[in-house]
Design a protein around this motif. Structure first.
Motif, PDB file in Angstrom:
ATOM      1  N   ASP A  18       0.822  -1.214   0.000  1.00 29.84           N
ATOM      2  CA  ASP A  18       0.000   0.000   0.000  1.00 29.84           C
ATOM      3  C   ASP A  18       0.861   1.271   0.000  1.00 29.84           C
ATOM      4  OD1 ASP A  18       1.097  -0.034   2.493  1.00 29.84           O
ATOM      5  OD2 ASP A  18      -0.783   0.234   3.590  1.00 29.84           O
ATOM      6  N   PHE A  19       2.159   1.094  -0.256  1.00 29.98           N
ATOM      7  CA  PHE A  19       3.104   2.217  -0.341  1.00 29.98           C
ATOM      8  C   PHE A  19       3.561   2.757   1.010  1.00 29.98           C
ATOM      9  CE2 PHE A  19       2.272   2.330  -4.782  1.00 29.98           C
ATOM     10  CZ  PHE A  19       3.432   2.864  -5.318  1.00 29.98           C
ATOM     11  N   SER A  20       2.964   2.272   2.101  1.00 31.91           N
ATOM     12  CA  SER A  20       3.492   2.729   3.386  1.00 31.91           C
ATOM     13  C   SER A  20       4.912   2.154   3.500  1.00 31.91           C
ATOM     14  CB  SER A  20       2.603   2.263   4.543  1.00 31.91           C
ATOM     15  OG  SER A  20       2.576   0.860   4.587  1.00 31.91           O
ATOM     16  N   THR A  21       5.795   2.939   4.070  1.00 33.94           N
ATOM     17  CA  THR A  21       7.209   2.578   4.050  1.00 33.94           C
ATOM     18  C   THR A  21       7.779   2.689   5.454  1.00 33.94           C
ATOM     19  OG1 THR A  21       7.307   3.541   1.853  1.00 33.94           O
ATOM     20  CG2 THR A  21       9.406   3.116   2.927  1.00 33.94           C
ATOM     21  N   VAL A  22       8.553   1.675   5.834  1.00 35.01           N
ATOM     22  CA  VAL A  22       9.234   1.769   7.129  1.00 35.01           C
ATOM     23  C   VAL A  22      10.726   1.591   6.914  1.00 35.01           C
ATOM     24  CG1 VAL A  22       7.313   0.954   8.546  1.00 35.01           C
ATOM     25  CG2 VAL A  22       8.935  -0.710   7.632  1.00 35.01           C
ATOM     26  N   THR A  23      11.527   2.209   7.783  1.00 33.62           N
ATOM     27  CA  THR A  23      12.953   1.934   7.769  1.00 33.62           C
ATOM     28  C   THR A  23      13.338   1.483   9.171  1.00 33.62           C
ATOM     29  OG1 THR A  23      13.458   4.224   8.297  1.00 33.62           O
ATOM     30  CG2 THR A  23      13.529   3.625   5.978  1.00 33.62           C
ATOM     31  N   ARG A  24      14.242   0.533   9.226  1.00 29.89           N
ATOM     32  CA  ARG A  24      14.752   0.034  10.507  1.00 29.89           C
ATOM     33  C   ARG A  24      16.272   0.096  10.449  1.00 29.89           C
ATOM     34  NH1 ARG A  24      10.309   1.030  11.970  1.00 29.89           N
ATOM     35  NH2 ARG A  24       8.596  -0.439  12.143  1.00 29.89           N
ATOM     36  N   SER A  25      16.868   0.719  11.476  1.00 21.86           N
ATOM     37  CA  SER A  25      18.321   0.915  11.445  1.00 21.86           C
ATOM     38  C   SER A  25      18.982   0.381  12.706  1.00 21.86           C
ATOM     39  CB  SER A  25      18.646   2.409  11.390  1.00 21.86           C
ATOM     40  OG  SER A  25      18.101   2.971  10.249  1.00 21.86           O
ATOM     41  N   ILE A  26      20.229   0.000  12.556  1.00 19.77           N
ATOM     42  CA  ILE A  26      21.057  -0.213  13.747  1.00 19.77           C
ATOM     43  C   ILE A  26      22.398   0.465  13.520  1.00 19.77           C
ATOM     44  CG2 ILE A  26      20.274  -2.320  14.933  1.00 19.77           C
ATOM     45  CD1 ILE A  26      22.221  -3.859  13.156  1.00 19.77           C
ATOM     46  N   THR A  27      22.957   0.957  14.602  1.00 16.35           N
ATOM     47  CA  THR A  27      24.293   1.535  14.530  1.00 16.35           C
ATOM     48  C   THR A  27      25.208   0.665  15.363  1.00 16.35           C
ATOM     49  OG1 THR A  27      23.459   3.736  14.117  1.00 16.35           O
ATOM     50  CG2 THR A  27      25.664   3.604  15.029  1.00 16.35           C
ATOM     51  N   LEU A  28      26.329   0.307  14.749  1.00 16.10           N
ATOM     52  CA  LEU A  28      27.210  -0.684  15.361  1.00 16.10           C
ATOM     53  C   LEU A  28      28.527  -0.052  15.792  1.00 16.10           C
ATOM     54  CD1 LEU A  28      26.422  -2.939  12.400  1.00 16.10           C
ATOM     55  CD2 LEU A  28      25.794  -3.559  14.738  1.00 16.10           C
TER      56      LEU A  28
END
Ligand code: DCP
Ligand code: CA
Ligand code: CA
Length: 359
Positions: free
Chosen positions: A295-305
């Protein structure tokens, strides 16, 4: 407090679309969309201001854009050409100040504190740059002038296209108080929602909260929000910074639900990003997974190492964790992407080879 600075933010108007209109006058003055195939699953990368009157905007599906404006013209992006024009504009910026920080292909911050005693002098330089871009490159841009990066960037957006906006220290408090919370730097869709549930809709509402409260709600970013709503943003313009991230993404012919298939796709993306990192002798500490649902909804998931990532294997190790924080496998996906950011030059020359059971 550091001394009064003069910061400019310059951003090209409808960049890809304006380049196309410049190179092909037949496209001028008309609703123009640069992007993917409207008959397929392409998206709008850029659209001319004539097209925006029909409600078309970047990242909309090209098919939907076509519905909004059936007589719009569609052209495919020519990235090489945009890079070329980007270099021309960056050169103009650089000749006006050595302290320039490109933010993306079509925009940059300039610190012009030196040789500029007043904000009006800074505004004159902004106009000088805009004139040069118009005369030497043939395109319009918009500029913002203020005493910090955040306000300069907000300002450049106010009189778009082909405009200049100045926000002085005196104007800033009123301006910030009435600004919608979603426009504050660092407030994405998720944070915006959370702000709304806390009753924070404009800057004024944010002023009621103590720093410790905001930190409790938003972590480190909370401290930043506390400061910027008070017009405090001491981030320097960082010159000489190259690319900020290396990433790639892919849109599927048909939406996918199957986790095995998803993992395969991500593995291929990781290999590509790993190659680019090695080619550029780079590594980065932040890994971001982008998921766009059907449906075009967009998520981003990040980690910083703590240790920078330099190879596909190292990237892939962290994917399951990121994927678990999405609805992959439950909701159909149309696009997947991964990006490594917070880049530094020294990649590990001899990456440890591990036999990795992917996922
Ligand atoms: N771009 C893209 N996909 C997006 C957003 C942007 O490919 N989702 C590309 C096309 C744009 C260019 O980056 O022309 C610059 O992006 P901007 O956000 O600065 O938008 P424009 O320059 O197109 O328009 P504006 O006049 O609003 O700055
Ligand atoms: Ca732009
Ligand atoms: Ca931009």
């Amino acid at each position: 407090m550091i001394e009064q600075r003069h910061i400019l933010h310059v951003d090209m108007d409808a960049f890809f679309a304006a380049v196309e209109q410049m190179d092909n006058p037949k496209l001028g003055g008309r609703p123009l969309i640069v992007g993917g195939n409207p008959e397929g699953r392409g998206v709008v990368a850029a659209c001319s201001y004539e097209a925006r009157k029909f409600g078309i905007h970047s990242a909309m599906s090209a098919a939907k854009a076509m519905k909004h404006c059936p007589h719009a013209l569609f052209v495919r992006p020519r990235k090489e050409r945009y890079r070329e024009v980007s270099m021309q504009i960056m050169e103009i910026f650089s000749s006006c100040s050595p302290v320039i920080e490109p933010l993306s292909v079509d925009e940059a911050f300039l610190d012009i504190t030196e040789n500029h005693n007043t904000i009006n002098e800074a505004a004159d330089t902004a106009e000088h740059i805009r004139n040069r871009v118009f005369n030497e490159v043939g395109l319009t841009c918009s500029a913002g002038v203020s005493y910090n990066k955040f306000l300069a960037k907000v300002a450049s957006d106010i009189n778009k296209p082909n405009g200049l906006t100045i926000i002085t220290r005196e104007q800033a408090p009123e301006f910030l108080a009435s600004m919608a919370i979603g426009r504050f730097y660092g407030v994405g869709k998720v944070t915006e929602k959370k702000m709304h549930t806390l009753g924070i809709r404009i800057g004024h509402d944010l002023l009621r909260f103590e720093k410790v409260e905001l930190i409790r709600f938003f972590g480190k970013a909370g401290a930043f929000f506390y400061d910027i709503v008070r017009g405090i943003d001491d981030r320097p313009v960082k010159p000489g910074r190259g690319r900020k991230s290396i990433g790639t993404e892919t849109t599927f012919q048909t939406d996918i639900l199957d986790l095995v298939q998803i993992q395969e796709v991500i593995q291929n993306l990781a290999v590509k990003v790993g190659h680019s990192l090695q080619k550029k002798d780079s590594s980065g500490t932040t890994l971001t997974l982008k998921v766009r649902y059907h449906d075009f909804s967009t998520v981003t998931r990040s980690i910083t190492l703590p240790v920078p990532l330099a190879t596909a294997e190292e990237i892939i190790q962290h994917i399951p964790q990121l994927l678990r924080a999405t609805d992959a496998g439950k909701i159909k996906i149309r696009l997947l992407g991964i990006t490594v950011s917070n880049l530094s030059k020294q990649s590990k020359k001899t990456p440890v080879q591990m036999a990795l059971p992917f996922f």
